[in-house]
Write a protein that holds these residues in place. Sequence first.
Motif, PDB file in Angstrom:
ATOM      1  N   SER A 221      17.202 -62.084 -48.865  1.00  0.00           N
ATOM      2  CA  SER A 221      17.489 -60.825 -49.551  1.00  0.00           C
ATOM      3  C   SER A 221      16.786 -60.773 -50.909  1.00  0.00           C
ATOM      4  N   GLU A 222      15.985 -59.748 -51.113  1.00  0.00           N
ATOM      5  CA  GLU A 222      15.306 -59.587 -52.398  1.00  0.00           C
ATOM      6  C   GLU A 222      16.315 -59.463 -53.532  1.00  0.00           C
ATOM      7  N   SER A 223      17.406 -58.757 -53.307  1.00  0.00           N
ATOM      8  CA  SER A 223      18.395 -58.582 -54.377  1.00  0.00           C
ATOM      9  C   SER A 223      19.030 -59.915 -54.777  1.00  0.00           C
ATOM     10  N   GLU A 224      19.267 -60.803 -53.827  1.00  0.00           N
ATOM     11  CA  GLU A 224      19.814 -62.120 -54.170  1.00  0.00           C
ATOM     12  C   GLU A 224      18.808 -62.957 -54.954  1.00  0.00           C
ATOM     13  N   LEU A 225      17.542 -62.843 -54.621  1.00  0.00           N
ATOM     14  CA  LEU A 225      16.515 -63.563 -55.367  1.00  0.00           C
ATOM     15  C   LEU A 225      16.421 -63.045 -56.801  1.00  0.00           C
ATOM     16  N   ILE A 226      16.536 -61.750 -56.963  1.00  0.00           N
ATOM     17  CA  ILE A 226      16.527 -61.151 -58.306  1.00  0.00           C
ATOM     18  C   ILE A 226      17.708 -61.684 -59.111  1.00  0.00           C
ATOM     19  N   GLY A 227      18.879 -61.719 -58.491  1.00  0.00           N
ATOM     20  CA  GLY A 227      20.056 -62.268 -59.158  1.00  0.00           C
ATOM     21  C   GLY A 227      19.862 -63.724 -59.545  1.00  0.00           C
ATOM     22  N   ALA A 228      19.217 -64.491 -58.665  1.00  0.00           N
ATOM     23  CA  ALA A 228      18.969 -65.907 -58.958  1.00  0.00           C
ATOM     24  C   ALA A 228      18.051 -66.060 -60.171  1.00  0.00           C
ATOM     25  N   ILE A 229      17.045 -65.217 -60.265  1.00  0.00           N
ATOM     26  CA  ILE A 229      16.159 -65.271 -61.434  1.00  0.00           C
ATOM     27  C   ILE A 229      16.943 -64.948 -62.696  1.00  0.00           C
ATOM     28  N   GLN A 230      17.702 -63.873 -62.666  1.00  0.00           N
ATOM     29  CA  GLN A 230      18.455 -63.449 -63.843  1.00  0.00           C
ATOM     30  C   GLN A 230      19.533 -64.452 -64.238  1.00  0.00           C
ATOM     31  N   ASP A 231      20.067 -65.173 -63.265  1.00  0.00           N
ATOM     32  CA  ASP A 231      21.099 -66.175 -63.536  1.00  0.00           C
ATOM     33  C   ASP A 231      20.530 -67.513 -63.975  1.00  0.00           C
ATOM     34  N   ASN A 232      19.200 -67.654 -63.948  1.00  0.00           N
ATOM     35  CA  ASN A 232      18.582 -68.941 -64.253  1.00  0.00           C
ATOM     36  C   ASN A 232      17.570 -68.881 -65.387  1.00  0.00           C
ATOM     37  N   TYR A 233      17.808 -68.007 -66.347  1.00  0.00           N
ATOM     38  CA  TYR A 233      16.941 -67.948 -67.519  1.00  0.00           C
ATOM     39  C   TYR A 233      16.984 -69.255 -68.306  1.00  0.00           C
ATOM     40  N   ASP A 234      18.020 -70.064 -68.097  1.00  0.00           N
ATOM     41  CA  ASP A 234      18.171 -71.323 -68.819  1.00  0.00           C
ATOM     42  C   ASP A 234      17.323 -72.447 -68.240  1.00  0.00           C
ATOM     43  N   THR A 235      16.648 -72.223 -67.118  1.00  0.00           N
ATOM     44  CA  THR A 235      15.812 -73.260 -66.529  1.00  0.00           C
ATOM     45  C   THR A 235      14.509 -73.387 -67.302  1.00  0.00           C
ATOM     46  N   VAL A 236      13.825 -74.526 -67.115  1.00  0.00           N
ATOM     47  CA  VAL A 236      12.585 -74.772 -67.864  1.00  0.00           C
ATOM     48  C   VAL A 236      11.374 -74.091 -67.248  1.00  0.00           C
ATOM     49  N   GLY A 237      11.512 -73.647 -66.012  1.00  0.00           N
ATOM     50  CA  GLY A 237      10.422 -73.001 -65.286  1.00  0.00           C
ATOM     51  C   GLY A 237      10.789 -72.923 -63.825  1.00  0.00           C
ATOM     52  N   ALA A 238       9.882 -72.367 -63.018  1.00  0.00           N
ATOM     53  CA  ALA A 238      10.212 -72.161 -61.610  1.00  0.00           C
ATOM     54  C   ALA A 238       8.989 -72.325 -60.720  1.00  0.00           C
ATOM     55  N   ILE A 239       9.273 -72.721 -59.503  1.00  0.00           N
ATOM     56  CA  ILE A 239       8.322 -72.637 -58.404  1.00  0.00           C
ATOM     57  C   ILE A 239       8.873 -71.564 -57.486  1.00  0.00           C
ATOM     58  N   VAL A 240       8.042 -70.588 -57.157  1.00  0.00           N
ATOM     59  CA  VAL A 240       8.486 -69.441 -56.373  1.00  0.00           C
ATOM     60  C   VAL A 240       7.597 -69.275 -55.146  1.00  0.00           C
ATOM     61  N   ASN A 241       8.201 -69.381 -53.971  1.00  0.00           N
ATOM     62  CA  ASN A 241       7.525 -68.969 -52.740  1.00  0.00           C
ATOM     63  C   ASN A 241       8.232 -67.696 -52.301  1.00  0.00           C
ATOM     64  N   PRO A 242       7.634 -66.540 -52.586  1.00  0.00           N
ATOM     65  CA  PRO A 242       8.298 -65.274 -52.289  1.00  0.00           C
ATOM     66  C   PRO A 242       8.184 -64.872 -50.827  1.00  0.00           C
ATOM     67  N   GLY A 243       7.439 -65.652 -50.029  1.00  0.00           N
ATOM     68  CA  GLY A 243       7.200 -65.243 -48.650  1.00  0.00           C
ATOM     69  C   GLY A 243       6.529 -63.877 -48.645  1.00  0.00           C
ATOM     70  N   ALA A 244       6.924 -63.044 -47.691  1.00  0.00           N
ATOM     71  CA  ALA A 244       6.307 -61.721 -47.549  1.00  0.00           C
ATOM     72  C   ALA A 244       6.605 -60.790 -48.723  1.00  0.00           C
ATOM     73  N   LEU A 245       7.552 -61.140 -49.586  1.00  0.00           N
ATOM     74  CA  LEU A 245       7.823 -60.300 -50.756  1.00  0.00           C
ATOM     75  C   LEU A 245       6.652 -60.296 -51.736  1.00  0.00           C
ATOM     76  N   MET A 246       5.693 -61.190 -51.536  1.00  0.00           N
ATOM     77  CA  MET A 246       4.488 -61.159 -52.380  1.00  0.00           C
ATOM     78  C   MET A 246       3.731 -59.853 -52.192  1.00  0.00           C
TER      79      MET A 246
END
Length: 148
Positions: free
Chosen positions: A53-78
């Motif tokens: 779910s794109e909306s769940e991924l968006i929530g995960a990003i917004q909930d993880n601003y405290d992380t040092v960085g990210a690796i993102v495989n968006p699949g077809a959402l790219m």
Amino acid sequence: MATMLLMNGPNLGILGRREPEIYGTATLDDIEKLVIDEVSDMGWEVRSVQSDSESELIGAIQDNYDTVGAIVNPGALMIAGWSLRDALASYPRPWIEVHLSNVWARESFRHESVLAPLAAGVVVGLGPLGYRLGARALLCCVTGDDRA
């Protein structure tokens, strides 16, 4: 302890069973272990999120601003994940876009990522190794040490 976000989009939860001739036989758990191995020497933890779910991924990003960085495989959402793009534009840390397959060797609709211009870097076509290289690149981006 520093935490890195590892985010995987639609259909990546079934890696190992999904078109192994394209995506290989490694499972998402296998890939998570590779990333953990790569960053644990730096004392980093990995917070993994996978959703179809794109909306769940968006929530995960917004909930993880405290992380040092990210690796993102968006699949077809790219291809058309404009809401995901907006969320990643607001993410305050560097992130690396990763794809298991070489998207430019596949169907033409996969040849452009709406997310890639925002990423600190992009790794494609190297299978699970791409995640490991993405983690190494993220370490360099965050620490400023290209020997990381």
